[in-house]
Motif scaffolding. Structure first.
Motif, PDB file in Angstrom:
ATOM      1  N   SER A   2      28.738 -13.678   8.232  1.00 24.35           N
ATOM      2  CA  SER A   2      28.314 -14.142   9.440  1.00 24.35           C
ATOM      3  C   SER A   2      26.191 -14.259   8.737  1.00 24.35           C
ATOM      4  O   SER A   2      25.426 -15.393   8.818  1.00 24.35           O
ATOM      5  CB  SER A   2      27.524 -13.076  10.774  1.00 24.35           C
ATOM      6  OG  SER A   2      28.673 -12.899  10.941  1.00 24.35           O
ATOM      7  N   PHE A   3      25.958 -13.766   7.554  1.00 23.83           N
ATOM      8  CA  PHE A   3      25.164 -14.221   7.257  1.00 23.83           C
ATOM      9  C   PHE A   3      24.836 -15.658   6.085  1.00 23.83           C
ATOM     10  O   PHE A   3      23.827 -16.399   6.215  1.00 23.83           O
ATOM     11  CB  PHE A   3      24.950 -13.673   5.961  1.00 23.83           C
ATOM     12  CG  PHE A   3      23.437 -13.953   4.901  1.00 23.83           C
ATOM     13  CD1 PHE A   3      21.754 -13.238   5.219  1.00 23.83           C
ATOM     14  CD2 PHE A   3      22.923 -13.571   3.356  1.00 23.83           C
ATOM     15  CE1 PHE A   3      21.238 -13.455   4.929  1.00 23.83           C
ATOM     16  CE2 PHE A   3      22.077 -14.402   2.554  1.00 23.83           C
ATOM     17  CZ  PHE A   3      21.629 -13.919   3.419  1.00 23.83           C
ATOM     18  N   PHE A   7      27.644 -18.464   6.911  1.00 27.06           N
ATOM     19  CA  PHE A   7      27.996 -19.235   8.324  1.00 27.06           C
ATOM     20  C   PHE A   7      27.586 -18.022   9.964  1.00 27.06           C
ATOM     21  O   PHE A   7      27.727 -17.400   9.812  1.00 27.06           O
ATOM     22  CB  PHE A   7      29.501 -19.577   8.200  1.00 27.06           C
ATOM     23  CG  PHE A   7      29.401 -20.429   6.948  1.00 27.06           C
ATOM     24  CD1 PHE A   7      28.981 -21.525   7.373  1.00 27.06           C
ATOM     25  CD2 PHE A   7      30.290 -19.040   5.839  1.00 27.06           C
ATOM     26  CE1 PHE A   7      29.690 -21.921   5.605  1.00 27.06           C
ATOM     27  CE2 PHE A   7      30.814 -20.022   5.111  1.00 27.06           C
ATOM     28  CZ  PHE A   7      30.255 -21.440   4.880  1.00 27.06           C
ATOM     29  N   GLU A   8      26.655 -19.516  10.235  1.00 25.63           N
ATOM     30  CA  GLU A   8      25.987 -18.440  11.542  1.00 25.63           C
ATOM     31  C   GLU A   8      27.027 -17.749  12.618  1.00 25.63           C
ATOM     32  O   GLU A   8      27.137 -17.379  13.025  1.00 25.63           O
ATOM     33  CB  GLU A   8      25.245 -19.533  12.850  1.00 25.63           C
ATOM     34  CG  GLU A   8      24.165 -18.938  12.995  1.00 25.63           C
ATOM     35  CD  GLU A   8      23.297 -19.830  14.127  1.00 25.63           C
ATOM     36  OE1 GLU A   8      22.542 -20.067  15.272  1.00 25.63           O
ATOM     37  OE2 GLU A   8      22.575 -20.225  12.972  1.00 25.63           O
ATOM     38  N   GLU A   9      27.979 -19.059  12.662  1.00 23.67           N
ATOM     39  CA  GLU A   9      29.337 -19.333  13.884  1.00 23.67           C
ATOM     40  C   GLU A   9      30.369 -17.766  13.278  1.00 23.67           C
ATOM     41  O   GLU A   9      31.168 -17.190  14.330  1.00 23.67           O
ATOM     42  CB  GLU A   9      30.518 -20.158  14.149  1.00 23.67           C
ATOM     43  CG  GLU A   9      29.174 -21.373  13.998  1.00 23.67           C
ATOM     44  CD  GLU A   9      28.808 -21.892  12.622  1.00 23.67           C
ATOM     45  OE1 GLU A   9      28.566 -21.429  11.758  1.00 23.67           O
ATOM     46  OE2 GLU A   9      28.465 -23.388  13.234  1.00 23.67           O
ATOM     47  N   LYS A  65      16.340 -10.873  10.578  1.00 25.36           N
ATOM     48  CA  LYS A  65      16.867 -10.337  11.470  1.00 25.36           C
ATOM     49  C   LYS A  65      17.599  -8.977  10.809  1.00 25.36           C
ATOM     50  O   LYS A  65      17.920  -8.879   9.201  1.00 25.36           O
ATOM     51  CB  LYS A  65      18.747 -10.975  11.480  1.00 25.36           C
ATOM     52  CG  LYS A  65      18.257 -12.127  12.465  1.00 25.36           C
ATOM     53  CD  LYS A  65      20.144 -12.194  13.123  1.00 25.36           C
ATOM     54  CE  LYS A  65      19.953 -14.117  13.824  1.00 25.36           C
ATOM     55  NZ  LYS A  65      21.035 -14.546  14.154  1.00 25.36           N
ATOM     56  N   TYR A  76      20.292  -8.418   8.374  1.00 22.55           N
ATOM     57  CA  TYR A  76      20.443  -9.198   7.323  1.00 22.55           C
ATOM     58  C   TYR A  76      19.220  -8.946   6.185  1.00 22.55           C
ATOM     59  O   TYR A  76      19.774  -9.559   4.745  1.00 22.55           O
ATOM     60  CB  TYR A  76      20.008 -10.541   7.574  1.00 22.55           C
ATOM     61  CG  TYR A  76      21.138 -11.455   8.199  1.00 22.55           C
ATOM     62  CD1 TYR A  76      22.747 -11.288   8.031  1.00 22.55           C
ATOM     63  CD2 TYR A  76      20.915 -12.449   9.338  1.00 22.55           C
ATOM     64  CE1 TYR A  76      23.592 -11.178   9.038  1.00 22.55           C
ATOM     65  CE2 TYR A  76      22.093 -12.999  10.392  1.00 22.55           C
ATOM     66  CZ  TYR A  76      22.636 -12.648  10.131  1.00 22.55           C
ATOM     67  OH  TYR A  76      23.950 -13.245  11.102  1.00 22.55           O
TER      68      TYR A  76
END
Length: 310
Positions: free
Chosen positions: A61-62, A64-66, A114, A117
Motif C-alpha cells: 500500500s505504501f 501502490f495506493e490501490e 500518514k 507509513y
C-alpha cells in the motif's frame, strides 16, 4: 526534494534487484493448492524478527495506493522478493547501528505523512544510508574507463538525421484544408497561433511544437512527409489514426558523431549506475550468506511465482 529523489532511486535499485535463487538457502516451496492464509501468518523470519502478511500488505500500500487487490501474482511475487531483500538489509543496517539524521527525523515529523507509513519511511532512510555508504566507499569512475567505454560502443554515439517538428492536428479533413489555405497566405508566426486555438493535440499550448525526431520514431505516414520537407515548409494535410495533420519542420540536424567531451558526463552516469547495481547485488549476497533468515512462501496470501531465467 533531492532527498526524495534519492529515495526513489534506491527504491528502483531495490525493485530490480530481485533474488533469482529462491529455492536455495532459507526458503520453502509454496503449495499451489493451499487455502489463503490470514494476515497474522508469518511469511519471513530474520533471526528473532518476524514479518506477517499484514506487514507485506502495508508495504504494498505504501508503494501502490490501490494496495494488493489490483496486482497479479507475478507482480506480487517480485514485490515480495523486494520486501525480503529490504528487510534483510534493514536487519544488517540496524546491527551496524545506522540511525536517522536530523533531516530525516525532521521530515518524519511533518504533517501530511500518514502515520502507518512513517515506519516504512524510517526504514527506507536507514537502508538508503547503509547501501549508499557501502557504494560510496567502493565505487570509482576514472577517465580511462570513460574513454574505453566510448571507444568500445561507437554505435551509441552516432546521431541520426533529426528534425524539430510542429503540427496542427484536427478531427475534420475539411477544417484542416481550410486552415492549410489560410496558413499559405499568412506569416510564419500564424502557425503557432492557430495551433493554440484549433489543434486538438497535447502540444497545442506550445504552439504545436512536438519536439525532435529521428527516422523510425514517428508513424510512417507522418515520417514520410516530414523528412521530405524543407525547413519552414508546411506540409499538405496528412491523414493518420489520430486525425488530420498539418506539419512544419522548424529545424533540421545532419547526422553526426557525438564527441568524447560531449558524451563524457552521460557515460560517467551510465557507468556509475551499472556499478551501483553490481555493488548492491554484491552486498545483498554477502549479507544473505551470513545472516539466519527463512521465507515461508506457502504462508503468503497469494500463490508465489518464481522468476524465470531468460
Amino acid at each position: 526534494m533531492k532527498r526524495f529523489l534519492t529515495i526513489v532511486t534506491i527504491f528502483f535499485i531495490l525493485f530490480i534487484a530481485c533474488n533469482k535463487d529462491q529455492e536455495k538457502k532459507g526458503e520453502t516451496k509454496p503449495n499451489i493448492n493451499k487455502v489463503k492464509n490470514s494476515d497474522r501468518e508469518i511469511i519471513l523470519k530474520i533471526d528473532s524478527i518476524f514479518y506477517t502478511n499484514k506487514d507485506f500488505k502495508d508495504y504494498i500500500s505504501f508503494i501502490f495506493e490501490e494496495g494488493e487487490k489490483t496486482l497479479q501474482p507475478k507482480v506480487l511475487s517480485r514485490l515480495f522478493d523486494k520486501f525480503v531483500n529490504e528487510k534483510i538489509l534493514l536487519f544488517e543496517a540496524k546491527k551496524m547501528e545506522i540511525q536517522l539524521g536530523k533531516d530525516e527525523d525532521y521530515f518524519l515529523k511533518q504533517e501530511g505523512i500518514k502515520e502507518e507509513y512513517k515506519k516504512i519511511y524510517e526504514e527506507n532512510y536507514i537502508i538508503e544510508k547503509y547501501v549508499s555508504d557501502f557504494i560510496k566507499k567502493n565505487i570509482k569512475i576514472d577517465e580511462g574507463e570513460i574513454e574505453n567505454y566510448y571507444k568500445s560502443h561507437p554505435e551509441k554515439f552516432k546521431l541520426l538525421e533529426r528534425v524539430r517538428v510542429s503540427q496542427i492536428l484536427l478531427s475534420s479533413e475539411s477544417e484542416a484544408i481550410e486552415i492549410l489555405q489560410k496558413l499559405k497566405k499568412s506569416p510564419p508566426s500564424e502557425f503557432a497561433k492557430i495551433a493554440k486555438d484549433k489543434s486538438i493535440s497535447p502540444e497545442s499550448q506550445r504552439g504545436g511544437e512536438m519536439g525532435y525526431f529521428a527516422k523510425g520514431e514517428l508513424p510512417e505516414e507522418l515520417e514520410r512527409v516530414i523528412f521530405s520537407l524543407k525547413v519552414g515548409e508546411i506540409s499538405p494535410v496528412v491523414k493518420s489514426n489520430f486525425g488530420y495533420h498539418i506539419l512544419r519542420v522548424e529545424e533540421r540536424f545532419s547526422p553526426k558523431i557525438v564527441s568524447l567531451d560531449e558524451a563524457k558526463e552521460k557515460i560517467r552516469l551510465r557507468l556509475l549506475q551499472e556499478k551501483e547495481s553490481m555493488l548492491y547485488q554484491q552486498k545483498l549476497k554477502e549479507v544473505k550468506e551470513k545472516i539466519n533468515y527463512r521465507v515461508y512462501l506457502d504462508k503468503l496470501f497469494f500463490d508465489y511465482e518464481y522468476e524465470r531465467s531468460e
